[in-house]
Design a protein around this motif. Structure first.
Motif, PDB file in Angstrom:
ATOM      1  N   UNK A  19       0.734  -1.378   0.129  1.00 37.32           N
ATOM      2  CA  UNK A  19       0.017  -0.070   0.082  1.00 37.32           C
ATOM      3  C   UNK A  19       0.767   1.349  -0.109  1.00 37.32           C
ATOM      4  N   UNK A  20       0.352   2.232  -1.039  1.00 35.24           N
ATOM      5  CA  UNK A  20       0.843   3.579  -0.773  1.00 35.24           C
ATOM      6  C   UNK A  20       0.046   4.324   0.285  1.00 35.24           C
ATOM      7  N   UNK A  21       0.600   4.479   1.593  1.00 34.16           N
ATOM      8  CA  UNK A  21      -0.468   5.335   2.381  1.00 34.16           C
ATOM      9  C   UNK A  21       0.666   6.354   2.844  1.00 34.16           C
ATOM     10  N   UNK A  22      -0.052   7.581   2.586  1.00 34.37           N
ATOM     11  CA  UNK A  22       0.406   8.917   3.145  1.00 34.37           C
ATOM     12  C   UNK A  22      -0.076   9.617   4.351  1.00 34.37           C
ATOM     13  N   UNK A  23       0.682  10.564   4.798  1.00 32.31           N
ATOM     14  CA  UNK A  23       0.065  11.283   5.833  1.00 32.31           C
ATOM     15  C   UNK A  23      -0.191  12.672   5.099  1.00 32.31           C
ATOM     16  N   UNK A  24      -0.737  13.831   5.937  1.00 32.86           N
ATOM     17  CA  UNK A  24      -1.099  14.949   5.632  1.00 32.86           C
ATOM     18  C   UNK A  24       0.104  15.714   4.849  1.00 32.86           C
ATOM     19  N   UNK A  25       1.144  15.535   5.183  1.00 36.64           N
ATOM     20  CA  UNK A  25       2.456  16.102   4.737  1.00 36.64           C
ATOM     21  C   UNK A  25       2.842  15.589   3.201  1.00 36.64           C
ATOM     22  N   UNK A  26       2.230  14.491   2.830  1.00 36.50           N
ATOM     23  CA  UNK A  26       2.500  13.747   1.595  1.00 36.50           C
ATOM     24  C   UNK A  26       3.812  12.756   1.837  1.00 36.50           C
TER      25      UNK A  26
END
Length: 158
Positions: A19-26
């Protein structure tokens, strides 16, 4: 040859789904396994009779303790057998889009201590120092595919 024999003589391929799972900062999430030196992305081997999307959802629950919606397939990456691992088949490594995980949900990540030592959010440059080179290339491609709204086919991350 009977029809049953036909199936047993076909080649096998390993299928992995991550999975490509990102946070709010990218930044994207990577995990540190207890059983090998290189970091990984959340995901794992797709089990027999399991769809890749179901497999990555299962792995996200098992590895992070979170039920995460998995949407688009971003990357298909053919991976040859690694040197020094006789008997290991080549494989298709898939990366799905798991979206952006808000900070309040990220605070609930729970790692299985027997499998994962830690996790962290990182940029492509930071990931290049932690991930195997082909996985780092695969994740850079996954981020590009997400941004373009497309699917990319790779071989060894290229």
């Amino acid at each position: 040859m009977t029809s049953g024999d036909f199936w047993t003589h076909l080649p096998t391929k390993l299928v992995g789904a991550g999975a490509l799972l990102t946070d709010d900062a990218g930044r994207f999430l990577v995990v540190e396994p207890t059983y090998k030196p290189e970091w990984e992305i959340p995901g794992g081997v797709v089990e027999a009779g399991e769809s890749p999307r179901t497999g990555v959802r299962r792995e996200l629950r098992e590895e992070l303790g979170l039920a995460i919606d998995v949407t688009d397939l971003l990357v298909i990456d053919w991976s040859p057998p690694p040197p020094g691992q006789p008997g290991r088949p080549d494989g298709l490594m898939l990366v799905f889009d798991a979206g952006v995980l808000p900070a309040d949900e990220a605070a609930h990540i729970t790692l299985p201590a027997d499998e994962l030592r830690s996790h962290r959010w990182c940029t492509d440059a930071e990931a290049a120092t932690l991930l195997a080179p082909r996985l780092a290339r695969r994740m850079t491609a996954a981020r590009k595919a997400r941004a373009a709204g497309t699917l990319l086919y790779l071989e060894e991350g290229r």
